[in-house]
Scaffold this active site. Structure first.
Site, PDB file in Angstrom:
ATOM      1  CE  LYS A  58      -2.516  -2.704  -0.421  1.00 23.83           C
ATOM      2  NZ  LYS A  58      -2.505  -4.166  -0.318  1.00 23.83           N
ATOM      3  CD  GLU A 212      -5.118 -15.554 -14.384  1.00 23.50           C
ATOM      4  OE1 GLU A 212      -4.543 -14.960 -13.466  1.00 23.50           O
ATOM      5  OE2 GLU A 212      -5.433 -16.774 -14.322  1.00 23.50           O
ATOM      6  N   GLY A 279      -0.379 -17.027  -6.466  1.00 20.39           N
ATOM      7  CA  GLY A 279      -1.102 -17.438  -5.274  1.00 20.39           C
ATOM      8  C   GLY A 279      -0.158 -17.781  -4.137  1.00 20.39           C
ATOM      9  CB  ALA A 328      -4.316  -8.816   7.092  1.00 24.46           C
ATOM     10  CG  HIS A 452     -24.962  16.406  -1.067  1.00 29.09           C
ATOM     11  ND1 HIS A 452     -24.811  15.652  -2.212  1.00 29.09           N
ATOM     12  CD2 HIS A 452     -24.901  17.708  -1.443  1.00 29.09           C
ATOM     13  CE1 HIS A 452     -24.683  16.473  -3.255  1.00 29.09           C
ATOM     14  NE2 HIS A 452     -24.716  17.726  -2.810  1.00 29.09           N
TER      15      HIS A 452
END
Ligand code: FAD
Ligand code: AMP
Length: 475
Positions: A58, A212, A279, A328, A452
């Protein structure tokens, strides 16, 4: 004499360290054994997630997103960004700093909660005896406990004829530490990890090709979502080749040649670097002595019941080393549940409401069933959806791509699944998880006031659309 604990946790990832903290909070004398060593050679509890998984990926996704938007979107705001460049070592150092902060944080949490931490490899034998082999090479330590929680996690799957050298042919670990942007990057497997890490290097300028084997893109997601996502990712420059089976790879003179088989037969592709992301598999090497009484399934997972009990009395197992999604938050919740069960409290995990997130840009997130699963099960359902292109906040933020799709039982209106492709999908899905946990209906969400302008109004409108009463789209 072995040191005696109420609970010994083997493995200090998000499953193990969370289980250990919760057990200690409940007044149990707890130890956690973890063998992970950081890049600086120091103990680094936190497992795959903090060291080489969720968090570092991340951090790099965030850096690369800034760089990408700088080049593609800032001009529209009137911001000039001529000559933007990326310094990869600085980006990697930032990521390493975040990892270090978090793994040190786990060490502090252990201290604060009086969890005894061993930096070493744990091995379980009969009678809940545990031997620790310290990483620093000092002599083995004998421990015993009333309860042992196994949380040894997972490792990348390797494929035949593709030998990793950790520099040119890498798994997640190596691809989080490239020192330059490769001109070309091959990625084997267009699953969650391949998409995330492929996106990082694509946004930084690499030509990324995802190979893939399966004919469909992101088959675990709802089809409407994966279709839109594939279109968007291709526009961003990811070359996604479906129905393409990798049969082998050769490294020669700093170039990786990959042999693939697709509908046209066999061919070869050459890349500067190759990421293997096909994987993950449970990791139990050196964990169990022959007499431990813990059985593995034929897939190598530690066999457990619904409440995470293994086949040995007083031995539990959680996280990636057991059945269920390798996520996780699933590992952590199992850890908390097991600690509470050991302390004599009731505890339960709802596997049906585990949220999934793919941290691409835009993000993909879902909870519950996909439309194809409902069809297969012969369920009768209603569908509501809402595009972010009709959401004011999304447009104001240049985030008009994607949609929210909601599936509700045709008779009871109970929400059966929510699927989001769009900005902040990882955050938006939380509301849907809560609604499903409370067995909420689409009408419940439709009647709740959403601020909003927010992206969450798209969830609201999708809920309204289930009964064809959305305001900002045709019904
Ligand atoms: P792990 O995190 O694998 O931890 C197990 C620990 O046990 C390790 O430290 C290991 O060294 C240690 N260990 C193993 N055997 C022994 C032993 N015998 N003695 C002592 N220690 C031992 N999941 C998400 O939910 N969100 C994400 O965004 C996400 N991103 C990911 C990105 C990448 C690149 C990868 C690879 C994974 C990602 N995941 C993500 C998955 C997530 O990392 C795992 O589901 C999670 O770490 C599993 O937790 P765990 O505690 O079961 O195992
Ligand atoms: P995930 O489990 O989400 O990380 O996804 C891994 C992906 O890798 C799956 O979609 C598999 O179909 C794909 N895969 C596995 N082996 C190969 C292979 N040899 N060539 C291409 N793709 C593969």
């Amino acid at each position: 004499m072995a040191d005696k604990f109420d609970v010994i946790v083997i493995g200090g990832g998000p499953g193990g360290y969370v289980a250990a903290i919760r057990a200690a909070q409940l007044g149990l004398k707890t130890a956690c054994i973890d063998s992970f060593t950081g890049k600086d050679g120091k103990p680094a509890p936190g497992g795959t997630c903090l060291n080489v998984g969720c968090i570092p990926s991340k951090a790099l996704l965030d850096s690369s997103k800034h760089f990408y938007h700088l080049q593609h979107d800032y001009e529209a705001h009137g911001i000039s960004t001529k000559d933007a460049s990326i310094d990869v070592p600085t980006m990697i150092a930032r990521k390493d700093g975040i990892v270090k902060k978090l793994t040190s944080g786990v060490t502090q949490l252990f201290k604060g909660n009086k969890v005894t931490y061993y930096h070493g490899k744990g091995n379980l034998s009969a009678g809940k005896q545990v031997e620790v082999t310290p990483v620093d090479g000092s002599g083995p330590i004998q421990l015993e406990a009333d309860n042992v929680i196994l949380a040894s996690g997972s490792v990348s799957i390797q494929i035949p004829n593709v030998e990793m050298d950790d520099e040119y042919i890498v798994d997640n670990v190596g691809s989080l530490d490239f020192d330059t942007v490769p001109e070309t990057l091959g990625v084997i497997g267009a699953g969650v990890i391949g998409l995330e890490l492929g996106s990082v290097w694509n946004r930084l300028g690499a030509k990324v090709t995802l190979l893939e084997a399966l004919p469909g893109f992101l088959a675990i997601a709802d089809k409407d979502i994966s279709k839109q996502a594939a279109r968007e990712f291709k526009q961003q420059g990811l070359d996604i080749r479906l129905g393409t089976l990798v049969k082998g790879a050769e490294l020669e003179d700093g170039q990786v040649t990959v042999t693939v088989e697709d509908k046209n037969g066999e061919s070869a592709l050459t890349f500067d670097r190759l990421l293997v992301s096909v994987g993950r598999k449970p990791y139990t090497e050196g964990l169990l002595s022959d007499d431990s009484g813990v059985q593995l399934t034929e897939r190598g997972q530690i066999q457990v019941d619904e409440q995470s009990r293994s086949t040995a009395q007083g031995v539990w197992a959680i996280g990636d080393c057991v059945r269920g999604p390798m996520l996780a938050h699933k590992a952590s919740e199992e850890g908390i549940a097991v600690a509470e069960l050991i302390a004599g409290k009731p505890a339960h995990i709802h596997f049906d409401t585990v949220p999934w997130v793919v941290y691409t840009d835009p993000e993909i997130a879902w909870v519950g069933k996909t439309e194809q699963e409902l069809k297969e099960a012969g369920m009768e359902y209603n569908v509501g959806s809402f595009p972010f292109a009709a959401n004011g906040r999304a447009l104001a933020g240049g985030q008009g791509t994607g949609l929210v799709k909601m599936l509700a039982d045709a008779h009871s209106d109970e929400i059966l699944g929510v699927h989001i492709f769009g900005a902040s999908a990882s955050e938006l899905i939380a509301e849907c998880v809560v609604a499903m946990e409370f067995q909420g209906s689409s009408e419940d969400l439709a009647r709740i006031i959403h601020a909003h302008p927010t992206l969450s109004e798209a969830v609201h409108e999708a809920a309204l659309h289930v009964e064809r009463r959305a305001i900002h789209r045709g019904n």
